[in-house]
Design a protein around this motif. Structure first.
Motif, mmCIF file in Angstrom:
data_model
loop_
_atom_site.group_PDB
_atom_site.id
_atom_site.type_symbol
_atom_site.label_atom_id
_atom_site.label_comp_id
_atom_site.label_asym_id
_atom_site.label_seq_id
_atom_site.Cartn_x
_atom_site.Cartn_y
_atom_site.Cartn_z
ATOM 1 N N GLU A 72 19.700 6.816 7.377
ATOM 2 C CA GLU A 72 19.602 6.895 5.923
ATOM 3 C C GLU A 72 18.265 7.501 5.508
ATOM 4 N N LEU A 73 18.288 8.247 4.411
ATOM 5 C CA LEU A 73 17.069 8.702 3.753
ATOM 6 C C LEU A 73 16.994 7.980 2.415
ATOM 7 N N LEU A 74 16.080 7.038 2.313
ATOM 8 C CA LEU A 74 15.944 6.209 1.119
ATOM 9 C C LEU A 74 14.785 6.719 0.267
ATOM 10 N N HIS A 75 14.783 6.322 -0.999
ATOM 11 C CA HIS A 75 13.697 6.690 -1.902
ATOM 12 C C HIS A 75 13.289 5.486 -2.742
ATOM 13 N N PRO A 77 10.700 4.437 -6.102
ATOM 14 C CA PRO A 77 9.884 5.006 -7.186
ATOM 15 C C PRO A 77 8.417 4.616 -7.081
ATOM 16 N N VAL A 78 7.530 5.549 -7.442
ATOM 17 C CA VAL A 78 6.082 5.318 -7.455
ATOM 18 C C VAL A 78 5.499 5.982 -8.699
ATOM 19 N N ASP A 79 4.414 5.421 -9.190
ATOM 20 C CA ASP A 79 3.759 6.010 -10.365
ATOM 21 C C ASP A 79 2.285 5.641 -10.491
ATOM 22 N N GLY A 80 1.743 4.963 -9.481
ATOM 23 C CA GLY A 80 0.357 4.530 -9.554
ATOM 24 C C GLY A 80 0.178 3.219 -10.282
ATOM 25 N N LYS A 81 1.252 2.689 -10.866
ATOM 26 C CA LYS A 81 1.180 1.427 -11.606
ATOM 27 C C LYS A 81 2.103 0.365 -11.008
ATOM 28 N N ARG A 82 3.238 0.788 -10.493
ATOM 29 C CA ARG A 82 4.195 -0.131 -9.877
ATOM 30 C C ARG A 82 3.604 -0.755 -8.618
ATOM 31 N N PHE A 83 3.988 -1.982 -8.313
ATOM 32 C CA PHE A 83 3.548 -2.671 -7.100
ATOM 33 C C PHE A 83 4.746 -2.977 -6.219
ATOM 34 N N TYR A 84 4.543 -2.870 -4.907
ATOM 35 C CA TYR A 84 5.454 -3.430 -3.920
ATOM 36 C C TYR A 84 4.656 -4.492 -3.168
ATOM 37 N N GLY A 85 5.104 -5.727 -3.253
ATOM 38 C CA GLY A 85 4.271 -6.818 -2.761
ATOM 39 C C GLY A 85 3.005 -6.865 -3.593
ATOM 40 N N ALA A 86 1.866 -6.940 -2.921
ATOM 41 C CA ALA A 86 0.575 -6.968 -3.620
ATOM 42 C C ALA A 86 -0.123 -5.613 -3.601
ATOM 43 N N TRP A 87 0.618 -4.554 -3.225
ATOM 44 C CA TRP A 87 0.005 -3.242 -3.069
ATOM 45 C C TRP A 87 0.481 -2.301 -4.170
ATOM 46 N N ARG A 88 -0.479 -1.661 -4.822
ATOM 47 C CA ARG A 88 -0.171 -0.668 -5.844
ATOM 48 C C ARG A 88 0.381 0.603 -5.197
ATOM 49 N N THR A 89 1.367 1.193 -5.830
ATOM 50 C CA THR A 89 1.948 2.421 -5.291
ATOM 51 C C THR A 89 1.033 3.617 -5.560
ATOM 52 N N PRO A 90 1.123 4.644 -4.743
ATOM 53 C CA PRO A 90 0.412 5.902 -5.027
ATOM 54 C C PRO A 90 1.156 6.662 -6.127
ATOM 55 N N THR A 303 20.199 -4.988 17.415
ATOM 56 C CA THR A 303 19.942 -3.666 16.869
ATOM 57 C C THR A 303 18.469 -3.293 17.040
ATOM 58 N N ILE A 304 18.228 -2.067 17.475
ATOM 59 C CA ILE A 304 16.869 -1.528 17.532
ATOM 60 C C ILE A 304 16.766 -0.481 16.423
ATOM 61 N N ARG A 305 15.907 -0.732 15.443
ATOM 62 C CA ARG A 305 15.829 0.118 14.258
ATOM 63 C C ARG A 305 14.448 0.749 14.127
ATOM 64 N N VAL A 306 14.420 2.046 13.786
ATOM 65 C CA VAL A 306 13.176 2.726 13.462
ATOM 66 C C VAL A 306 13.089 2.890 11.944
ATOM 67 N N VAL A 307 11.873 2.758 11.410
ATOM 68 C CA VAL A 307 11.619 2.917 9.977
ATOM 69 C C VAL A 307 10.380 3.788 9.822
ATOM 70 N N PHE A 308 10.514 4.902 9.084
ATOM 71 C CA PHE A 308 9.415 5.835 8.886
ATOM 72 C C PHE A 308 9.202 6.059 7.388
ATOM 73 N N ALA A 317 8.169 -1.843 0.371
ATOM 74 C CA ALA A 317 9.347 -1.521 -0.430
ATOM 75 C C ALA A 317 10.616 -1.636 0.406
ATOM 76 N N TYR A 318 10.575 -1.099 1.627
ATOM 77 C CA TYR A 318 11.769 -1.132 2.477
ATOM 78 C C TYR A 318 12.161 -2.554 2.858
ATOM 79 N N PHE A 319 11.207 -3.344 3.305
ATOM 80 C CA PHE A 319 11.570 -4.678 3.793
ATOM 81 C C PHE A 319 11.916 -5.638 2.666
ATOM 82 N N ALA A 320 11.390 -5.407 1.469
ATOM 83 C CA ALA A 320 11.825 -6.207 0.319
ATOM 84 C C ALA A 320 13.308 -5.942 0.061
ATOM 85 N N ARG A 321 13.703 -4.672 0.179
ATOM 86 C CA ARG A 321 15.113 -4.314 0.009
ATOM 87 C C ARG A 321 15.957 -4.872 1.145
#
Length: 400
Positions: A72-75, A77-90, A303-308, A317-321
């Motif tokens: 899968e190719l996931l996306h 959203p980022v805007d410099g204001k949104r947070f995933y966990g305690a980290w601000r997005t670029p 299952t052996i999974r790669v995440v990039f 963002a990925y693991f929250a989903r």
């Protein structure tokens, strides 16, 4: 046992691990991994958001060609204001053209040109409305408003000072030295990749990274003339957008809902940091799949999974989903900068452990496996946990 001797069961496990190591050593292709590095680097060296997304898409294409499951190719959203966990997005950053020219005497010198050296422009530099003509001044000067400032000793405080003075941006030849690895005579013509503006939500600045020889030239000219005429331009976009995440797996034959995670970051320009971690992970899964299809290795039960994706933020963002989908993680590894020639780079592989709050069998197993592959000439050192992409081992996410 307390005696330190291995029980028959432990000896059998050691023999099996030795056999797996030997099979993987034969099946794993360094040539194919290096070709994967080149494929990803073709995009990531451009350092813009669309090119990083293209690098993620290329990983998905490679995994589909190799027959991986659930690609899968996931996306996100980022805007410099949104947070995933305690980290601000670029922010989303895309430039098409950027340069800086400085006049010394009667001659104009092109000291930064994105089309030739992408890393000569700071990541997240603010776009301009056409060409800007101004002056370049030393950082200790009082009048910096609307000007570019030469700041050789780059720091968070120097950025704050520039913003408080109303500077238009900065120019630097900053490149740290490391004892025994890199000194003042090294890296003379390289332009350091700089993401100092990554999470900066205040006044937007332009930034240019010079090589050390250029820095010496600018330093001497400023000492003689005080200020230098300059002109620069940055065409592009900085704002809201998205980051990409590529994932694929070898589905488990018995407990597919339980996953072993291989998490390697994209979104940096280095062939080693971290095209090597991504390409090496894809090649490792390809080798396992080859051995399974040849009947030399049992199909993985889990299952052996790669995440990039983007470092730290993308994984959050990925693991929250993913956790909302009921996944369970039994172990994980974060390959980061695994491709360097240790002799040329004077480097050592650091093996970082889980935090104490997430103690796991994965730590001694990984150290044991690294030791098996290392041999006598390969250098490695076991280190305590630090915050990086291995932060997914935090109990809040739970990948030990």
């Amino acid at each position: 046992p307390c005696s330190g001797r291995l029980s028959p069961r432990q000896r059998n496990k050691r023999v099996r691990l030795d056999a797996i190591q030997q099979m993987m050593s034969r099946a794993y292709s360094g040539r194919k991994a290096k070709a994967g590095v080149a494929r990803i680097y073709r995009f990531s060296r451009q350092i813009t958001s669309p090119q990083y997304e293209a690098s993620a898409a290329s990983c998905c294409s490679a995994m589909r060609e190799l027959g991986f499951d659930d690609v899968e190719l996931l996306h996100f959203p980022v805007d410099g204001k949104r947070f995933y966990g305690a980290w601000r997005t670029p922010r989303h950053w895309d430039i098409r053209k950027a340069y800086l020219e400085v006049r010394i005497g009667k001659k104009w010198h092109m000291v930064a040109d994105y089309s030739r050296v992408p890393t000569s422009v700071f990541l997240y530099s603010a776009p301009t409305a056409g060409e800007v003509r101004t002056t370049l001044v030393n950082e200790d000067g009082e009048d910096a408003r609307g000007k570019l400032v030469f700041a050789p000793n780059l720091s968070r405080k120097s950025l704050e000072d520039l913003q408080s003075k109303g500077a238009a941006g900065l120019v630097t030849d900053y490149a740290p030295d490391w004892p025994g690895v890199r000194g003042p005579r090294d890296f003379r013509t390289g332009h350091r990749w700089d993401n100092s503006f990554l999470f900066d939500d205040r006044r937007q600045l332009a930034g240019f990274s010079l090589n050390r020889d250029q820095g010496d030239m600018i330093r001497k000219a400023l000492e003689e003339d005080g200020t230098l005429e300059c002109r620069y331009r940055i065409d592009g976009k900085l704002g809201a957008g998205k980051i990409a995440c590529a994932t694929g797996c070898l589905r488990g034959s018995e407990k597919p809902e339980e996953e072993v995670i291989v998490a390697a970051h994209l979104y940096e320009p280095g062939a080693n940091d971290n095209c090597s971690g991504v390409a090496g992970s894809i090649e490792a899964l390809r080798a396992i799949r080859e051995l399974v299809e040849a009947g030399k290795l049992s199909a993985p039960a889990r299952t052996i999974r790669v995440v990039f994706t983007f470092e730290i933020v993308g994984f959050l963002a990925y693991f929250a989903r993913d956790r909302r989908r009921g996944k369970r993680y039994v172990a994980g590894v974060n390959p980061d900068m695994i491709g360097e020639d240790q002799a040329k780079c004077r480097s050592t592989l650091f093996v970082y452990q889980n935090p104490h709050a997430s103690s796991s069998f994965a730590d001694p197993l990984l150290v044991d496996m690294v030791g098996r592959f290392a041999g006598k000439s390969f250098l490695y050192e076991v280190k305590n946990f630090i915050v990086n992409d291995n932060m997914i081992s935090d109990p809040a996410i739970g990948v030990p």
